[in-house]
Design an enzyme around this catalytic site. Structure first.
Site, PDB file in Angstrom:
ATOM      1  N   ASP A 170       0.804  -1.222   0.000  1.00  0.00           N
ATOM      2  CA  ASP A 170       0.000   0.000   0.000  1.00  0.00           C
ATOM      3  C   ASP A 170       0.836   1.271   0.000  1.00  0.00           C
ATOM      4  O   ASP A 170       0.299   2.364  -0.051  1.00  0.00           O
ATOM      5  CB  ASP A 170      -0.983   0.016   1.183  1.00  0.00           C
ATOM      6  CG  ASP A 170      -0.273   0.127   2.523  1.00  0.00           C
ATOM      7  OD1 ASP A 170       0.967   0.106   2.556  1.00  0.00           O
ATOM      8  OD2 ASP A 170      -0.966   0.236   3.552  1.00  0.00           O
ATOM      9  N   TYR A 264      10.852   4.919   0.670  1.00  0.00           N
ATOM     10  CA  TYR A 264      11.743   3.940   1.304  1.00  0.00           C
ATOM     11  C   TYR A 264      13.167   4.019   0.773  1.00  0.00           C
ATOM     12  O   TYR A 264      14.089   3.504   1.396  1.00  0.00           O
ATOM     13  CB  TYR A 264      11.207   2.520   1.115  1.00  0.00           C
ATOM     14  CG  TYR A 264      10.154   2.147   2.118  1.00  0.00           C
ATOM     15  CD1 TYR A 264      10.486   1.516   3.309  1.00  0.00           C
ATOM     16  CD2 TYR A 264       8.818   2.442   1.892  1.00  0.00           C
ATOM     17  CE1 TYR A 264       9.527   1.189   4.247  1.00  0.00           C
ATOM     18  CE2 TYR A 264       7.847   2.117   2.815  1.00  0.00           C
ATOM     19  CZ  TYR A 264       8.198   1.488   3.996  1.00  0.00           C
ATOM     20  OH  TYR A 264       7.240   1.172   4.917  1.00  0.00           O
TER      21      TYR A 264
END
Length: 441
Positions: A170, A264
């Protein structure tokens, strides 16, 4: 109209109530006759299940509900398995984060040595759930959003190649919602995106609105100044650590301004910064245990005590609505375009064909059809080759019980400075994970 039977594997998770509320909110699009919970921690699941049973009674009393620790009961007569398991729970996540930090290596749930440790625990748990599903409901599909999705996806590709499992994440969805806000759109669904990479390791190369207008320049201008911090910051990820992550995206973006990055990437491109800004005594796992964990279980206990959801602060997990889109795509052959983690097989021309890549796919009742990405630039390709080698070595280490391969995997991670540090961290992780990992020789 057919109504579906769904089992949520990881019924004791703090995310489960939000997913139940989201499913109830979408019954017009995805009708349900039965919801089941499955978990191997009976006590934990019981609290979430009792609260969810009351939610269902109030909102959709016609839906059958069952919470069980018996695999046969859980996986018989289901159309979809929605899996979000955390083997070792938050106690192990805390060690995943704190052990690397002892060696001044970043401690993160899905990246670096912590993500590798979590992956080594998750593989067996996910394979077990696939096997239960195939035994008791062979026509069912598994929608897996258990982390670390990259390692889990590679494990399912290698060890259960014929299983009906879709691996999803997600995080791009959450970032796309922010992008939509930045350009003043109601929802990410008003955008068409091209994205490529590995899970938690990717880039947007094109974003347009439905009329084909290029939205990249406007989003890039914002990200260059503020990262992904939008004007109205509310929703699921608002803890300080998340705000820092969204803000840091501006530095990640600067490394390659031709694309827009997944947040990330900060862990791989700025690991020194992350370590410097980490509290070695109080990591994200502690934040979650003191925050969401206490909140969700506290709210569940309130609902059980008053036998009503009146005044409950539990909310729909909007992030999770993409799970309904995915289930609908399979159930109704909608051919929706969605980001999934799939075997490359030439979709990215100049990249390892067996790599599990995260790219747009058209999803129908036979599963995903990956869209062609063409060739990717050398910078991304180099980073991805290093990272995909880490993921493949982890799965080989798990399957072969190989200490050597796991040491190589940790050594190869861009977050780790040397083979010596990798070995020190590995030895500590083996000690911490002896109840969960296969034995390594």
């Amino acid at each position: 109209m057919k109504k579906f039977s769904v089992v949520i594997a990881g019924g004791g998770s703090t995310f489960t109530p939000g997913i139940v509320l989201m499913l109830l909110d979408n019954l017009d699009k995805f009708p349900i006759r039965q919801i089941k919970f499955y978990d191997n921690d009976k006590k934990r699941q019981e609290i979430i299940a009792k609260a969810c049973e009351i939610i269902l009674k109030e909102q959709a009393p016609e839906i059958e509900f069952l919470a069980t620790v018996d695999p046969k009961e859980a996986f018989t007569d289901v159309d979809f398995v929605m899996a979000h398991i955390r083997v070792g729970k938050y106690a192990m996540r805390e060690l995943d984060e704190k052990i690397p930090l002892r060696y001044n290596v970043l401690g993160q749930e899905t990246c670096g040595p912590g993500g590798i440790a979590y992956g080594m625990r998750s593989i067996g748990g996910i394979l077990e759930i696939i096997d239960y599903m195939e035994k008791y409901s062979p026509d069912a599909w598994m929608l897996n959003y258990s982390n670390p999705a990259a390692i889990v996806a590679e494990a399912t590709r290698k060890l259960r190649p014929d299983s009906k499992i879709l691996n999803i994440c997600d995080m791009p969805v959450g970032i796309e919602e922010r992008m939509a806000q930045i350009v003043g759109l109601e929802s990410r669904k008003e955008m068409n995106v091209t994205y490529y990479g590995l899970n938690h390791f990717g880039w947007w190369s094109s974003i347009t609105d439905k009329a084909g207008n290029d939205l990249m320049p406007q989003i890039k201008e914002h990200v260059a100044k503020y990262g992904y911090v939008a004007a109205t910051d509310e929703g699921q990820h608002v803890d300080q650590s998340w705000n820092d992550t969204f803000h840091k995206a501006k530095d990640v973006y600067a490394v390659d301004p031709t694309t827009l990055p997944n947040t990330y990437l900060k862990y791989y491109l700025f690991p020194d910064y992350v370590v410097e800004h980490s509290n070695k005594e109080y990591t994200r796992a502690n934040e979650v245990m003191d925050g969401r964990e206490k909140f969700v279980f506290g709210e569940a206990e309130k609902i059980i005590k008053q036998q009503s959801t009146k005044g409950s602060k539990l909310h729909i997990d909007e992030h999770a609505s993409y799970i309904v889109d995915l289930a609908r795509a399979i159930a109704y052959n909608t051919h929706e375009r969605m980001l999934l983690i799939v075997e490359n097989k030439g979709a990215i021309e100049n990249f390892e064909p067996t790599a599990m890549v995260e790219i747009p796919c058209i999803v129908g009742s036979n599963g995903p059809e990956p869209l062609s990405i063409g060739k990717i630039p050398r910078f991304q390709k180099g980073l991805m080759e290093q990272q995909v080698a880490v993921e493949k070595l982890v799965v080989e280490a798990w399957a072969e019980g190989s200490y050597q391969k796991l040491w190589q995997a940790i050594t190869l991670s861009k977050t780790v400075p040397s083979a010596k540090v990798a070995k020190d961290i590995l030895d500590d992780l083996i000690e911490a994970n002896k109840d969960y990992w296969p034995e390594l020789n």
